[in-house]
Design a protein around this motif. Structure first.
Motif, mmCIF file in Angstrom:
data_model
loop_
_atom_site.group_PDB
_atom_site.id
_atom_site.type_symbol
_atom_site.label_atom_id
_atom_site.label_comp_id
_atom_site.label_asym_id
_atom_site.label_seq_id
_atom_site.Cartn_x
_atom_site.Cartn_y
_atom_site.Cartn_z
ATOM 1 N N GLY A 62 87.142 34.537 79.150
ATOM 2 C CA GLY A 62 86.407 35.442 78.022
ATOM 3 C C GLY A 62 85.755 34.222 77.083
ATOM 4 N N ILE A 63 85.992 33.051 77.364
ATOM 5 C CA ILE A 63 85.365 32.400 76.277
ATOM 6 C C ILE A 63 84.075 31.457 76.964
ATOM 7 C CG2 ILE A 63 85.758 29.984 75.023
ATOM 8 C CD1 ILE A 63 87.099 32.671 73.899
ATOM 9 N N SER A 64 83.094 31.520 76.135
ATOM 10 C CA SER A 64 81.866 30.744 76.855
ATOM 11 C C SER A 64 81.847 29.156 76.666
ATOM 12 C CB SER A 64 80.593 31.537 75.954
ATOM 13 O OG SER A 64 79.519 30.784 76.270
ATOM 14 N N LEU A 65 81.886 28.490 77.574
ATOM 15 C CA LEU A 65 81.626 27.058 77.487
ATOM 16 C C LEU A 65 80.495 26.643 76.934
ATOM 17 C CD1 LEU A 65 82.632 24.182 77.899
ATOM 18 C CD2 LEU A 65 81.878 24.287 80.418
ATOM 19 N N LYS A 66 79.259 27.432 77.128
ATOM 20 C CA LYS A 66 78.018 27.278 76.825
ATOM 21 C C LYS A 66 78.017 27.246 75.118
ATOM 22 C CE LYS A 66 76.546 26.961 80.995
ATOM 23 N NZ LYS A 66 75.549 27.939 81.303
ATOM 24 N N THR A 67 78.784 28.288 74.462
ATOM 25 C CA THR A 67 78.717 28.409 73.044
ATOM 26 C C THR A 67 79.583 27.333 72.616
ATOM 27 O OG1 THR A 67 78.366 31.022 72.746
ATOM 28 C CG2 THR A 67 79.680 29.639 71.411
ATOM 29 N N GLN A 68 80.509 26.903 73.229
ATOM 30 C CA GLN A 68 81.253 25.833 72.768
ATOM 31 C C GLN A 68 80.572 24.435 72.577
ATOM 32 O OE1 GLN A 68 84.289 26.537 70.984
ATOM 33 N NE2 GLN A 68 83.740 28.556 71.630
ATOM 34 N N GLU A 69 79.772 24.333 73.738
ATOM 35 C CA GLU A 69 78.948 22.964 73.838
ATOM 36 C C GLU A 69 78.061 23.113 72.651
ATOM 37 O OE1 GLU A 69 79.239 21.932 78.396
ATOM 38 O OE2 GLU A 69 77.755 23.259 77.966
ATOM 39 N N LEU A 70 77.441 24.267 72.263
ATOM 40 C CA LEU A 70 76.420 24.449 71.324
ATOM 41 C C LEU A 70 76.969 24.063 69.904
ATOM 42 C CD1 LEU A 70 74.292 27.386 72.280
ATOM 43 C CD2 LEU A 70 73.549 24.842 72.551
ATOM 44 N N TYR A 71 78.423 24.472 69.684
ATOM 45 C CA TYR A 71 78.920 24.228 68.441
ATOM 46 C C TYR A 71 79.470 22.614 68.311
ATOM 47 C CZ TYR A 71 79.406 28.984 66.953
ATOM 48 O OH TYR A 71 79.230 30.211 66.731
ATOM 49 N N ALA A 72 79.727 22.024 69.422
ATOM 50 C CA ALA A 72 79.913 20.726 69.314
ATOM 51 C C ALA A 72 78.534 20.017 69.167
ATOM 52 C CB ALA A 72 80.565 20.033 70.618
ATOM 53 N N ILE A 73 77.588 20.189 69.450
ATOM 54 C CA ILE A 73 76.074 19.902 69.112
ATOM 55 C C ILE A 73 75.704 19.955 67.755
ATOM 56 C CG2 ILE A 73 73.788 19.697 69.661
ATOM 57 C CD1 ILE A 73 74.633 20.417 72.616
ATOM 58 N N VAL A 74 76.237 21.183 67.528
ATOM 59 C CA VAL A 74 75.833 21.751 65.985
ATOM 60 C C VAL A 74 76.620 20.461 64.979
ATOM 61 C CG1 VAL A 74 76.560 23.411 64.172
ATOM 62 C CG2 VAL A 74 75.172 23.944 66.166
ATOM 63 N N PHE A 75 77.801 20.359 65.095
ATOM 64 C CA PHE A 75 78.658 19.701 64.242
ATOM 65 C C PHE A 75 78.369 17.910 64.604
ATOM 66 C CE2 PHE A 75 81.902 23.367 64.770
ATOM 67 C CZ PHE A 75 81.378 23.789 63.635
ATOM 68 N N ALA A 76 77.977 17.587 65.464
ATOM 69 C CA ALA A 76 77.595 16.371 65.685
ATOM 70 C C ALA A 76 76.465 15.879 64.937
ATOM 71 C CB ALA A 76 77.338 15.914 67.169
ATOM 72 N N ALA A 77 75.272 16.907 65.052
ATOM 73 C CA ALA A 77 73.999 16.772 64.317
ATOM 74 C C ALA A 77 74.242 17.143 62.957
ATOM 75 C CB ALA A 77 73.201 17.726 64.726
ATOM 76 N N ARG A 78 75.170 17.630 62.331
ATOM 77 C CA ARG A 78 75.348 18.067 60.814
ATOM 78 C C ARG A 78 76.020 16.887 60.211
ATOM 79 N NH1 ARG A 78 77.077 23.879 59.856
ATOM 80 N NH2 ARG A 78 75.243 24.123 60.515
#
Length: 215
Positions: free
Chosen positions: A31-47
């Motif tokens: 039920g967990i989206s890997l795609k969303t988790q990858e996007l969050y990882a990119i979000v925090f890396a950029a921020r």
């Protein structure tokens, strides 16, 4: 720091802990989206590019490390852990998340507060975070039945952003010259994306039923 900002941070942290509990304890990412988790990882890396160069406070630094470490750990678990990755529903999690990244980066290059590399990356992280939940919401619409921990995780993520909006309102009313239109608009868009989920979440809570999303 006001109570709304602190509550938002703690709610965000709680959402991460709930997800890690599901993955580490139950050994499942169903039920967990890997795609969303990858996007969050990119979000925090950029921020948090300034994590080793700019010191604001001990609290701020610790939270940066927590969100960076947890986001990349979740992605690793879902991709590499021999037990957890078996529960990942790859056939349903097919949202093409890269189509979210490109427009967000272009928008950050055009609309930002200062045209510097760090500022553009910060702005990119805001735009991307606003839509990062989309693959997860699409996955839920496809699978329809949502287990308890997944439902709590998504609810806490949405609540965190809602509390941050209250934080912005409070700061606008109490601080002089506090205006951040980019942050505000991105945050409001992100919160609105949760509206449909919140409705069904509260309906299931009110009726004491399992969370079930319509097709």
């Amino acid at each position: 720091m006001n109570i709304f900002r602190l509550a938002g941070d703690m709610t965000h942290l709680a959402s991460v802990l709930v997800l890690l509990l599901k993955i580490h304890t139950i050994k499942s990412c169903a039920g967990i989206s890997l795609k969303t988790q990858e996007l969050y990882a990119i979000v925090f890396a950029a921020r948090y590019l300034d994590i080793f160069t700019t010191y604001i406070s001990f609290y701020n630094t610790v939270m940066k490390f927590i969100f960076l470490g947890s986001s990349f750990s979740i992605v690793w678990y879902m991709r590499q852990h021999k037990v957890v990755r078996r529960s990942y529903d790859k056939d349903q999690d097919t949202f093409r998340h890269y189509i979210l990244m490109i427009p967000c980066l272009i928008l950050a290059l055009i609309i930002n507060e200062r045209f510097t590399f760090r500022e553009v990356m910060w702005t990119f992280s805001l735009y991307l975070e606003a839509v990062a939940i989309l693959p997860q919401l699409v996955l839920l619409q496809r699978t329809r039945n949502v287990d308890n921990l997944t439902g709590q995780y998504i609810f806490l993520l949405g609540a965190y952003r809602g509390l941050y909006i209250l934080n912005w309102v409070y700061r606008y009313l109490t601080e002089n010259h506090y205006v951040h239109w980019i942050t505000w608009i991105a945050g409001i868009i992100q919160t609105l994306l949760y509206a449909d989920f919140f409705y069904y979440y509260f309906q299931s809570w009110k009726n004491n039923e399992k969370l079930h999303l319509p097709a």
